[in-house]
Design an enzyme around this catalytic site. Structure first.
Site, PDB file in Angstrom:
ATOM      1  CG  HIS A 255      78.715  68.960  81.832  1.00 29.62           C
ATOM      2  ND1 HIS A 255      77.748  67.982  81.739  1.00 29.62           N
ATOM      3  CD2 HIS A 255      79.104  69.221  80.558  1.00 29.62           C
ATOM      4  CE1 HIS A 255      77.550  67.672  80.473  1.00 29.62           C
ATOM      5  NE2 HIS A 255      78.365  68.411  79.737  1.00 29.62           N
TER       6      HIS A 255
ATOM      7  CG  ASP B 157      81.297  66.838  77.824  1.00 33.77           C
ATOM      8  OD1 ASP B 157      80.060  66.813  77.701  1.00 33.77           O
ATOM      9  OD2 ASP B 157      81.966  67.882  77.825  1.00 33.77           O
TER      10      ASP B 157
ATOM     11  CG  ASP C 251      76.797  70.460  77.302  1.00 35.14           C
ATOM     12  OD1 ASP C 251      76.642  71.621  76.889  1.00 35.14           O
ATOM     13  OD2 ASP C 251      77.791  69.783  77.008  1.00 35.14           O
TER      14      ASP C 251
ATOM     15  CG  HIS D 173      75.701  65.886  75.583  1.00 37.08           C
ATOM     16  ND1 HIS D 173      75.668  65.408  76.872  1.00 37.08           N
ATOM     17  CD2 HIS D 173      76.602  66.887  75.590  1.00 37.08           C
ATOM     18  CE1 HIS D 173      76.501  66.101  77.617  1.00 37.08           C
ATOM     19  NE2 HIS D 173      77.083  67.002  76.863  1.00 37.08           N
TER      20      HIS D 173
END
Length: 998
Positions: free
Chosen positions: A49, A51, A173, A416
């Protein structure tokens, strides 16, 4: 400078021509291992994951820079994963964020690119979601969500072809989940969605009742076309306890040499089998998913894969000893496909997953408002982007490369931890810098397009460059302050003729001539005193010219400003301006009356046309931010993510105020000073029923060492019965009920923050005969904490971190003081039956605002109008009022002079919202191409990466026996009487086309 360099490198690699790749061996569902019918099948999903900015900027994350903040280097992750996949053909991996993969791909050799294509074609490297980022779901607008996915889809299609087409949403997330996003995913052709976060009470209930997976009925308007299979992951998005094999994990590796003292295969195998049996208790079939990976993991992919290889081998070896666990490498797509083949019937869901709380006092509702200025800048940037794409297409300038930096920056900004406001300050600054750089590049296209459209073909005179004034919101436009003459060109990016009110700060008085050369009646108004004290404002302008104009659909008007002469002063508009200070006043036009008392308090708004009277008070309050240490739930602090007030009743910012009312024939306002750092201006314009509230908040005072959450509250006597209504990402409206959740028994712990929801464009309360709607100019959080009341959180300044990762309080500053934020609300008083006509149309106009550009000139109007067009429109007639042009983008111009355009049109009313405008709409797309003839139209899925006729989504059966199968949208053939270029749009329907024009 390094950031700009990255943006400039190989711009054509995303927008450019597709690369040819070999025919797929087996990809998609054809490559899936569906396990064994008599076993508990464990689908191992290896993933990272990543970001797209959070604690570091997107490029710092990519390169692995500033590892003292967070050790993360995405380029090394992808390098390592590809190498590990090549070593063992059984291994699989998924990748999500195209912002990173695009950066990595641009730096690879031809041989490496060929290797990656082979992995994709063999189904061993699978792209999931495929957007530029994993977007936020609360603060994002549907237009930007669609665009950022389209950008990623275009890259994947051009580089890899059909095997890379994403089929699954992967929102593991984000902090709460939007029904509208699920609907958009379904329209993009996705078969399913998985996410990692749900309210702790919701999660517990679902885990007990084996309803962790469901069919989400994601639209009240689109029926089965919006149904999406949705699954809640069992461990967030990490591995089960004891099985994290990344470099930064503390779990023991699998030590499988029995000759060595630390041999641990039996205990690892038993622990895994027990973990599988524990997990399946919450799920309905003999298939479960285990995510192996987490934030920025797999930098040393060999460490992960070597242990997973062993785990799979040793666990499966126990089947001869009676174990029922069958474990294998898989992907979310293959797991979904196995569920689809399991023959199960599924429960359904019709509401959304907001608000999200991870414990009783941890409601993630603060980020609905966090970084209010960045949220507005993102919205403004999108406005510029849509206009630039349209102008590029209509003018034929054909400069997509210059549009790419803004498209890419907007894609990054949807992350996000971007528009959500949950990043570190230096990362927020980077997001803003990227957007501004993108605007600068896009304006090159706007300038070239306007120059081409504005110049008369028979008189190709050199065109003086246009420029933007980005600080008009604080009444500043420095280049025109000393200008003798200048022009203002207003471009309307909507498909409807619209009324627009212009407000230009000036240091002199001007005569304003419209496109036809006629003098326009103007008001010369004083700029509110509070504006002068905004930190960073450099303008000497103390007045502003205000006037009303009507703009053509998809077109522009040019207005000519020249100094007033003595002769012209005889015919100038003498403003009959009435000013009253600290006295009761009434603002009134033909449609609305707004009443204030002598203390500056709003008393009442009346819709004069409908004789609707709403007593209403409005004020600014603050909640004190909870200053906890986050050690336990009861000590949870308020921060970038969490909104947690100390008290459930807010405090007024001031008990006294100063009001100054200004009234002219066409414009009226009440300028109200609340305290030293909060003010507002409430205005109405001639013949308009909307009441505009322009508020200025900041620098928020923290000299008392108290963090403050600033709200605007509108209190009425409307009997709302605990109900209020908010939009989902700017589209459909959802009913909210105070202290209630539709899918579980809600325990109240935070009466205020537990009733806050995202407001992307509007919130309203209603009763029989009366409705109050508040429209916003950006995403904000709010709710109705008492009947008849709407409160909206507009600005936040906290002094404590909420201990959810960002590591710093939300304490924004600028010019050595707290950040000042200015924004607008629009109030509409209507009957519920006719409210949609007002709030739908006004919200679209606000989102697709007219773009003002200026030019300094020396010529007179007569000389100027001889050489240049002063008005222009791309269409000869407006489209129906309930239709919006969502996308108009020139893709390419072929050697045969055929233009290919990506066009999205939408019906933006819901079913039964309005007796007239909720009906289907007929649209002739040829209307958009007055200079050419449509030769071909291909209808696509919403993401524009698949022809609609080729879409075959997986079908699901719900517990009540209904099938998710829906009839495909028929292209051109809804009626034999329709022209080939005419389509029918039903309420809330978006249709996407690739159109060829000769």
């Amino acid at each position: 400078m390094y950031i700009i360099t990255v943006l400039l490198v190989v711009l054509a690699t995303c927008y450019g021509a597709p690369h040819k790749s070999k025919e797929p061996v087996a990809c998609g569902y054809d490559s899936c291992n569906l396990g064994q019918a008599d076993k508990l099948n464990v689908h191992i999903v290896a993933h990272t994951h990543d970001d797209v900015g959070w604690l570091k900027t997107v490029d710092q994350y990519f390169y692995g820079a500033r590892n003292n903040i967070q050790h993360a280097g995405v380029q090394y992750i992808i390098d390592s994963v590809i190498q590990s996949l090549v070593q063992n053909p059984d291994r699989r991996f998924i990748y999500v964020e195209m912002a990173f993969f695009w950066r990595w791909w641009n730096q690879q050799t031809d041989d490496m690119q060929a290797t990656v294509k082979g992995l994709v074609n063999d189904g061993r490297l699978e792209f999931i979601s495929g957007g530029w980022c994993m977007n936020d779901e609360a603060a994002t607008h549907y237009n930007s969500i669609i665009d950022q996915h389209t950008l990623g889809f275009e890259f994947l299609k051009n580089r890899f072809g059909e095997c890379a087409r994403p089929k699954i949403g992967w929102q593991i997330d984000p902090f709460g989940h939007s029904r509208e996003l699920a609907s958009l995913f379904a329209q993009m052709g996705f078969d399913g969605l998985f996410f990692g976060r749900a309210d702790y009470q919701d999660y517990e209930q679902r885990n007990k009742t084996k309803t962790m997976e469901m069919v989400w009925k994601a639209s009240d308007n689109l029926d089965r076309k919006s149904w999406l299979f949705t699954g809640l992951l069992p461990n967030g998005y990490g591995p089960p306890g004891g099985f994290c094999f990344d470099t930064f994990c503390g779990d023991q590796p699998i030590m499988d040499d029995p000759r060595l003292h630390d041999y641990n295969v039996p205990e690892k195998v038993n622990a895994f089998i027990n973990a599988a049996h524990d997990e399946v208790r919450g799920f309905a079939t003999n298939h479960i998913i285990m995510t192996m990976g987490s934030d920025f993991q797999f930098e040393n992919a060999n460490e992960w894969f070597k242990n997973l290889d062993k785990l799979i081998r040793y666990v499966n070896a126990q089947q001869v000893n009676g174990s029922d666990v069958n474990v294998f490498y898989s992907t979310p797509s293959c797991y979904l496909y196995a569920l689809n083949k399991a023959g199960h019937t599924w429960t359904t869901k019709t509401d959304d997953f907001f608000p999200y709380a991870h414990h009783p006092h941890g409601f993630w509702t603060g980020y609905f408002t966090s970084r209010a200025a960045l949220k507005r800048f993102e919205r403004y940037s999108n406005n510029i982007f849509q206009a630039a794409r349209q102008l590029n297409a209509f003018s034929g300038v054909n400069d997509r490369d210059s549009l790419f930096p803004l498209h890419e920056a907007l894609g990054v900004a949807q992350h996000h931890d971007a528009v959500s406001g949950t990043e570190k300050q230096q990362v927020a600054d980077d997001y803003a810098m990227r957007l501004q750089y993108g605007i600068d590049r896009a304006f090159e296209v706007i300038n070239a397009s306007i120059a081409k459209l504005i110049t008369k073909p028979e008189k190709p005179a050199p065109m003086t460059p246009q420029f933007l004034c980005p600080y008009l919101n604080i009444s500043e436009c420095l280049p025109i302050e000393k200008a003798e003459r200048f022009t203002l060109t207003l471009y309307n990016p909507t498909v409807h003729v619209r009324t627009h009110f212009v407000r230009i700060p000036v240091t002199n008085d001007y005569t304003v001539k419209g496109p036809d050369g006629q003098i326009i009646m103007t008001n010369l108004l004083k700029i509110p005193q509070a504006t002068f004290s905004i930190p960073g404002r450099k303008s000497f302008a103390e007045v502003q010219l205000e006037f009303r104009t009507v703009l053509p659909a998809l077109g522009f008007n040019t207005y000519f400003f020249e100094p007033k002469s003595d002769q012209e002063s005889l015919i100038k508009n003498i403003v009959n301006e009435k000013i009253s200070t600290n006295a009761a006043c009434i603002l009134q036009n033909q449609k609305v009356r707004v009443e204030f008392d002598e203390a500056g308090n709003l008393k009442q708004i009346t819709n004069l046309e409908k004789s609707i009277v709403v007593p209403i008070t409005q004020d600014f309050f603050y909640y004190q931010s909870f200053p906890g240490n986050n050690s336990r739930s009861e000590f949870q602090a308020s921060g970038a993510y969490i909104f947690r007030p100390v008290a459930q009743t807010p405090s007024p910012l001031s008990t006294t105020r100063k009001i100054t009312c200004v009234q002219t024939d066409t414009y009226q306002s009440a300028q109200i000073i609340i305290n030293d750092w909060v003010s507002q201006q409430i205005s109405i314009h001639d013949a308009q029923s909307v009441v505009e509230v322009e508020w200025t908040v900041g620098p928020i005072d923290i000299k008392d060492s108290v963090g403050k959450e600033i709200i605007v509250r509108y209190d009425t006597d409307i009997k709302s019965d605990k109900k209020y209504y908010t939009d989902a990402n700017g589209r459909e409206i959802l009913e909210r009920v105070r202290d209630f959740r539709p899918t579980w028994n809600y325990t109240i712990a935070e009466p205020v923050s537990g009733n806050y929801y995202p407001i992307n464009s509007r919130i309203y309360i209603k009763e029989a005969g009366r409705q109050l709607t508040v429209l916003t100019d950006r995403s904000e959080g709010g709710g109705s904490i008492n009947d008849g009341s709407i409160e909206i959180l507009v600005h936040r300044r906290t002094l404590y971190d909420d201990s959810l990762g960002v590591g710093e309080p939300l304490n924004e500053t600028a010019y050595d003081t707290g950040l000042v934020v200015r924004g607008r609300h629009w109030l509409i008083i209507e009957t519920p039956e006719k409210s949609a006509l007002s709030h739908r149309v006004v919200a679209q106009d606000l989102y697709m605002a007219a773009i003002p550009t200026f030019s300094l000139i020396k010529s007179t109007y007569e000389e100027y109008s001889q050489n240049y067009r002063t008005t222009w429109s791309a269409v000869t007639e407006s489209l129906p009022l309930n239709v919006h042009l969502l996308t108009f983008d020139l893709q390419e111009i072929t050697a045969e002079n055929i233009g290919k355009y990506l066009v999205r049109v939408e019906h933006y009313f819901e079913n039964n919202e309005d007796t007239d405008y909720s009906k289907p709409a007929l649209v002739d797309l040829q209307t958009l191409f007055t200079q050419g003839k449509i030769t071909d139209m291909v209808e696509l899925t919403l993401g524009a990466n698949l022809e609609l006729k080729d879409l075959n989504r997986l079908q699901w059966t719900t517990a009540d026996g209904k099938s998710s199968k829906s009839s495909k949208s028929s292209l051109f053939k809804e009626s034999n009487s329709l022209k080939a270029t005419t389509i029918i749009l039903n309420p809330m329907e978006i249709k996407t086309f690739l159109i060829s024009v000769q």
